[in-house]
Design a protein around this motif. Structure first.
Motif: not given
Length: 252
Positions: A54-79
């Protein structure tokens, strides 16, 4: 959406661009099966990164979601694209960081193999739809240019395509994890068009998702062919697509 009409793939285009999963390849995966995480936690433990399932599944999902959120913020800088940013992370980074979170530093090769082991554990089957090879051969024999534009991870998809002997049919293959963006983001379609000098008015996009495939392709000026497959999104609506199909075998 009304009654879907069966249609044969038209042959009057110079270029054909395909989605992969749900269009050419039938696949079923399950990342929620805790047996998967039990086995994967054991694999991590072999290399000194000890997790409960369960700890591993949670760690995986947290990393995926966090990286997607950070990358989305970067992409959105392009008008030019900010309103339609669709991030695609490189999943190998997630499997590597899961080791690092337990103080274990690993080489790229092990991170890739860990991800591939995860894919094998989660996959019930991966196979071609009936008629896929015959259809692709027909297009190539007719002198058409054939490309793949897939929302996928290279460490999974390249090997699955090789095992299915699909690579030989394409003049170019673009996998979203290589470009940090995915369909329906216009960026991904633009990369394809620019890289291979494709005139969208002479190209047909074939896919099974009304949003990612059909809306995305229409947004760059391509005609579209919608495939209603067993893994098309539930309630998918494609009233503005050029053609409808209910059964993949109608393509050949």
């Amino acid at each position: 959406m009304g009654e879907l009409k069966k249609a044969i793939l038209p042959m009057n285009y110079e270029v054909y661009v395909f989605d992969l999963y749900g269009t050419l390849v039938d696949i079923h995966t399950d990342e929620n099966d805790m047996a998967v995480w039990e086995k994967l936690s054991l694999f991590y433990g072999y290399y000194g990164a000890f997790y409960k399932a369960k700890e591993l599944k949670t760690a995986y999902e947290k990393l995926v979601n966090g990286k997607e959120k950070n990358l989305k913020s970067t992409l959105e800088q392009d008008p030019r694209y900010s309103h339609e940013a669709s991030p695609e992370i490189e999943i190998t980074e997630v499997f590597r960081e899961i080791y690092l979170n337990k103080g274990v530093s690993v080489e790229e090769e092990l991170a890739v193999h860990t991800g591939q082991f995860f894919r094998v554990l989660t996959t019930e089957y991966v196979r071609l739809y009936k008629g896929t090879e015959k259809m692709l051969e027909r297009l190539r024999d007719a002198g058409k240019k054939v490309y793949l534009l897939s929302n996928a991870q290279r460490i999974f998809t390249e090997y699955e395509m090789r095992s299915l002997d699909l690579m030989k049919y394409f003049d170019g293959i673009l996998i979203s994890s290589d470009y940090k963006t995915k369909k329906p983001d216009k960026r991904f379609f633009d990369i394809l068009l620019e890289k291979y000098q494709i005139n969208p008015s002479k190209a047909l996009f074939i896919g099974n998702d009304s949003r990612s495939d059909i809306a995305g392709a229409k947004g760059v000026g391509m005609d579209t062919f919608y495939v209603k497959s067993n893994i098309s999104p539930q309630g998918d609506n494609c009233d503005d697509a050029m053609f409808f199909v209910r059964e993949f075998k109608m393509w050949c």
